[in-house]
Structures are given as C-alpha cells and as structure tokens.
Design an enzyme around this catalytic site. Structure first.
Site, mmCIF file in Angstrom:
data_model
loop_
_atom_site.group_PDB
_atom_site.id
_atom_site.type_symbol
_atom_site.label_atom_id
_atom_site.label_comp_id
_atom_site.label_asym_id
_atom_site.label_seq_id
_atom_site.Cartn_x
_atom_site.Cartn_y
_atom_site.Cartn_z
ATOM 1 N NE ARG A 32 52.751 46.307 37.421
ATOM 2 C CZ ARG A 32 52.565 45.593 36.968
ATOM 3 N NH1 ARG A 32 52.858 44.484 36.545
ATOM 4 N NH2 ARG A 32 51.055 45.093 36.255
ATOM 5 N N GLY A 102 52.319 36.760 29.491
ATOM 6 C CA GLY A 102 52.099 38.082 28.987
ATOM 7 C C GLY A 102 51.754 39.485 29.452
ATOM 8 N NE ARG A 130 47.384 34.475 28.484
ATOM 9 C CZ ARG A 130 48.157 34.537 29.687
ATOM 10 N NH1 ARG A 130 48.834 34.791 30.379
ATOM 11 N NH2 ARG A 130 47.781 35.744 30.502
ATOM 12 C CB SER A 174 42.746 42.976 32.834
ATOM 13 O OG SER A 174 43.996 43.611 32.576
ATOM 14 C CD GLN A 176 48.534 40.556 31.979
ATOM 15 O OE1 GLN A 176 47.745 40.587 30.821
ATOM 16 N NE2 GLN A 176 49.732 39.999 32.516
ATOM 17 C CG ASP A 326 48.692 35.546 38.770
ATOM 18 O OD1 ASP A 326 47.501 35.560 37.833
ATOM 19 O OD2 ASP A 326 49.018 36.852 38.935
ATOM 20 C CE LYS A 353 45.217 35.764 33.626
ATOM 21 N NZ LYS A 353 45.068 37.255 34.450
ATOM 22 N NE ARG A 357 46.588 29.571 34.907
ATOM 23 C CZ ARG A 357 47.269 31.077 35.210
ATOM 24 N NH1 ARG A 357 46.619 32.383 36.377
ATOM 25 N NH2 ARG A 357 48.585 30.758 34.923
HETATM 26 C C1 S3P Z 1 49.608 41.056 36.317
HETATM 27 C C2 S3P Z 1 47.966 41.001 35.976
HETATM 28 C C3 S3P Z 1 47.222 39.322 35.790
HETATM 29 C C4 S3P Z 1 47.914 38.732 36.890
HETATM 30 C C5 S3P Z 1 49.344 37.940 35.430
HETATM 31 C C6 S3P Z 1 50.283 39.098 35.703
HETATM 32 C C7 S3P Z 1 50.423 41.749 36.519
HETATM 33 O O1 S3P Z 1 47.068 40.469 34.328
HETATM 34 O O2 S3P Z 1 47.090 36.713 36.364
HETATM 35 O O3 S3P Z 1 49.362 36.969 35.716
HETATM 36 O O4 S3P Z 1 51.405 41.880 36.193
HETATM 37 O O5 S3P Z 1 49.705 43.039 35.661
HETATM 38 P P1 S3P Z 1 45.090 40.807 34.560
HETATM 39 O O6 S3P Z 1 45.672 41.437 35.635
HETATM 40 O O7 S3P Z 1 45.626 41.161 32.803
HETATM 41 O O8 S3P Z 1 44.349 39.768 34.190
#
Ligand code: S3P
Length: 450
Positions: A32, A102, A130, A174, A176, A326, A353, A357
C-alpha cells in the site's frame, strides 16, 4: 532448494534463554505504501535492514510501478520512491507481471481501471488460477472495463475508463477487494461509498487518512476523488514487522518451548486475532512499548513458549476468519498438537489463496497420520498431544505459507524430512529458515541448494 528438517524428540525440556527476532517489513503495508506513495508528490524513504528482507511479492509491486513510470529504487538501506501524483502514471509498454502476488494484481485493478490508457496484468500459474472476476464485476459498478480470461482469472485486459462514484457493497470480507475499490474511488468523477460484510484488514484506510487523501470512515467508507495529499516533500515511513510472518515463528516457539521476543512488529488490531486464539489455547504473551506511526500501531511481543505445557484446542468461526486469514495455515498445524478437537468454519476463502489451503492441509495431515474431517468451508482436526507425526512426503504446492507451516510440523515427525521447493518462502519471508534455525538450532534446519 531443499530444506532438510531434523525432528526434535517429543516434548522438549524448558529452555528459558530468550530468542530475539525482527520480522521483514509488513508486506500488506509495504504494497500500500508503494502504491499510495506513488500517487503523492513526495519523495518517500522506507528504511530497510537489507534488500534481502524484501519479499518477491513486494518486488512484483516495485516492478509494476517501474513499468508505470514511477521511480523506485531498492537500495542497501532503504527503498526510495518518488511519487508522481494522481495523474502521473505513464502507459506501460508491456504486460505487467504480478508474479505470485494477489495483492499486487488486485490493487492494480483498482488503480489502473480509471487511467487514460489500457493495461494488461499477468501472473504465475498459481495467481493465474485465482478468482479475479468478482472484483472485475464490482469495479464494473464504477464503469470499469476489465476483461478476464474465460475462467474468470488472469490475464486481465484493463481498458482505462472514466470511472463513476458509486455505492458499493463488497460480496465478501476481503481487504484486497476493498482496497481496490478505494483506490479506484480516487479516480472517479464523484464520491464512492464502500460497505463490507465484516471488518477486514484496514491498512489502506489508515494510510489514506494519514497521508491526507479524501477518506472518511463511519459505518461505511467514503472516498472523495482528486484530493492530493499535502505531505512534506520528503517523508520517512518506518514499516513495522510483518505480523503474518511472526505467526510462524511464534507458533514454532510455542511448540519448541522457547521464549521469543519479536521487536517492532505490527500490532494492527485487524491483523492480530491470532493472538486472541493463542491466549485461548493457554499461551502467555505480552505486547509492550506500543507506539503508532502513520496510524499504524507496532510494538514488541513476548511469547512465553517456555511456560507452555498443554495446548487447548480452539474453535474459529466466520467472524474471526478475515482477521486471521493468513495465520490459518499455521493455526491448522498448531491444532495438530492440541489436546483435543479443534475446528475452523467459515473459511472457504482459503480454497482460493496461493493454493487450496484446506485441501492441501487435509491431504498432508492425513499423510501425517492425523484424524481430520474436511468440510467445504473448514476443517476439524483431532490433535496428537504426544507430538508424534508419521513421515510422509511434503506437498505444499509452491504455496509459501503451507511450506512454512509444514516445515514447522515436521519438527515432530519420527525421522528427518526433506522438503522440496523450499525457495517458496521467498514469496513473503526470505529469512524464514534462518529464523527457524535460531529457534531450534542450525543442525535441525539445513538448506541444500539445488
Ligand atoms: C491481503 C489481504 C488478504 C490476505 C492476503 C493479503 C492484503 O486477502 O489473504 O495475503 O494485503 O490486502 P483478502 O483480504 O482478499 O482475503
């Protein structure tokens, strides 16, 4: 690369010598910082102890920014980034390869959807399997045009558009996805409001507000576009240690009955539900010297592994899941050694993921001779408190977190285990095996270069 792990025998005697470790910079915050920092007009200095602590995932973000014309340099003691402002990205001349990351891919979807140019995102085999369609659909509510592969995955073709402000509800918790729409909101023609079904990690919101982007947070998150942060020309951002990396060594310290201090680790409450579960398992821990910089809390964490005898089993449900997503690979391994039945529910996201997992863990645990029940959204694990696992080949499917969790589990097999593909740790935690050596002795963790 092969890791050869020699087991410790059963229950270890108490060892009160403290091990002190520092984690790599938090990966979620670093992604970020690179992306949001690139949208400022500031020079951002990010101190690091050495370039070797920077994970492959973060390098994917650095390279992506370079292809967008953002000057960023990983030097020996710092990452230096020159923000180009909200409208400063240059059209990339080639597809942007997000490798295994991701977060890189999804945050870029939000950032690139509203640019005056087109872009293509690719990734490695794991990332290319994914789901991306659900985020593409959500961004489409802001007028984004993102074409996925017919399977709903990478490669993605992003046709840069004028985005509209919108009222969005995330289909799942989520971070992300949330971060992608918040970033897209910076390029929209009006305010964007985002609601999430449950709280997920909030680094994006904290950083946007610390930097002075147009963000306000009550029940929903509001983004106002086109607000350029009034930051100093040069800023220094000290990134706290990665809590998700720490979780592996914390668990190892518990199983090895060692006292561990992790200094300067992120203690953002949207990441630390793992510690609450450990407390319920009967583990003593202490967070001290807590400070906050740029809205992100950090501190020193002591784990009294030397005081642990029996591990109580745990139950995790869907409310916990986004706050320890995580850490679930490691928690599943801790459950192997608990005194009774542990259960995880509401975790179907684990299936999409870096590997499936739940499926990978279930298969491996059966190989270890552990009784488990696999559900669509979780797993039930019968602990083996005598800590004797059967030797069996380790299949982590190149997933960094499964690799690290299994590497700790095999410390309790009958005989040494050789784990192939150990280089996968580089994706998030390059020093993992060296740190594990610090806890259990060099002779127990050997790295054989291929
Ligand atoms: C992450 C959010 C998580 C996590 C990933 C990193 C991030 O994914 O599993 O390793 O940095 O925003 P989600 O929130 O999409 O599940």
């Amino acid at each position: 690369m092969v890791a050869r792990i020699t087991p410790v025998s059963g229950m270890l005697p108490e060892n009160s010598e403290t091990v002190l470790l520092t984690m790599p910079p938090d990966k979620s915050i670093l992604h970020r910082l690179l992306f949001l920092g690139s949208l400022t007009k500031s020079k951002i200095q990010i101190p690091i102890v050495s370039p070797s602590v920077i994970s492959d995932d973060v390098i994917a973000t650095v390279l992506a920014l370079e292809s967008l014309g953002v000057p960023v340099d990983v030097a020996s003691d710092a990452i230096e980034l020159h923000g180009v402002g909200l409208r400063g990205y240059r059209a990339p001349t080639h597809a942007i390869n997000c490798a295994n990351s991701g977060t890189t891919a999804r945050l870029l979807m939000g950032l690139l959807a509203g640019q005056p140019f087109n872009s293509t995102l690719t990734g490695d085999a794991s990332l290319s399997s994914r789901p991306m369609k659900r985020l593409a659909n959500l961004l489409a509510e802001m007028n984004a045009i993102i074409a996925t592969d017919p399977r709903g995955t990478l490669p993605l073709e992003i046709a840069g558009q004028k985005l509209h402000g919108a009222e969005l509800t995330l289909p799942l918790a989520s971070a992300q996805m949330k971060s992608a729409v918040l970033l897209a909101g910076l390029f929209a023609d009006g305010p964007t409001a985002v609601r999430e079904p449950a709280h997920s990690r909030d680094h994006t919101e904290r950083m946007m507000s610390a930097f002075g982007f147009g963000i306000e947070q009550e029940e929903e998150i509001q983004i106002w576009p086109e607000v350029t942060p009034a930051l100093a020309d040069e800023i220094v951002y000290n990134v706290p240690g990665d809590f998700s990396c720490a979780a592996f060594l914390i668990a190892a310290a518990i199983l090895l009955r060692r006292r561990l201090v992790i200094s300067g680790v992120s203690l953002n409450p949207s990441r630390t539900r793992f510690l609450d579960i450990l407390t319920l398992m009967g583990i003593e821990l202490e967070a001290e010297h807590i400070t906050e910089e740029w809205n992100e809390p950090r501190g020193d964490l002591t784990i009294y592994g030397d005081r642990v005898s029996i591990l109580a089993p745990f139950h995790i449900d869907e409310d916990d899941v986004p706050l320890l997503i995580d850490e679930l690979p490691m928690l599943m391994v801790l459950a192997l050694f608990a005194d009774g039945e542990s259960a995880i529910h509401g975790a179907s996201e684990l299936r999409v993921k870096e590997s499936d997992r739940l499926g990978v863990a279930a298969k491996q645990f059966r190989g270890f001779g552990v009784e488990i029940e696999e559900m669509e959204d979780g797993i039930v694990i019968q602990g083996v408190p005598n800590r004797m696992l059967r030797n069996t080949p380790i299949i982590h499917e190149g997933d960094h977190r499964m690799l690290m969790a299994f590497s700790i589990a095999v410390l309790f097999c009958e005989r040494p285990t050789e784990i192939e593909g150990a280089e996968a740790a580089q994706v998030s935690y390059p020093d993992f095996f060296q740190h594990l050596q610090r806890l259990c002795g060099r002779e127990r963790v050997e790295i054989i270069e291929a």
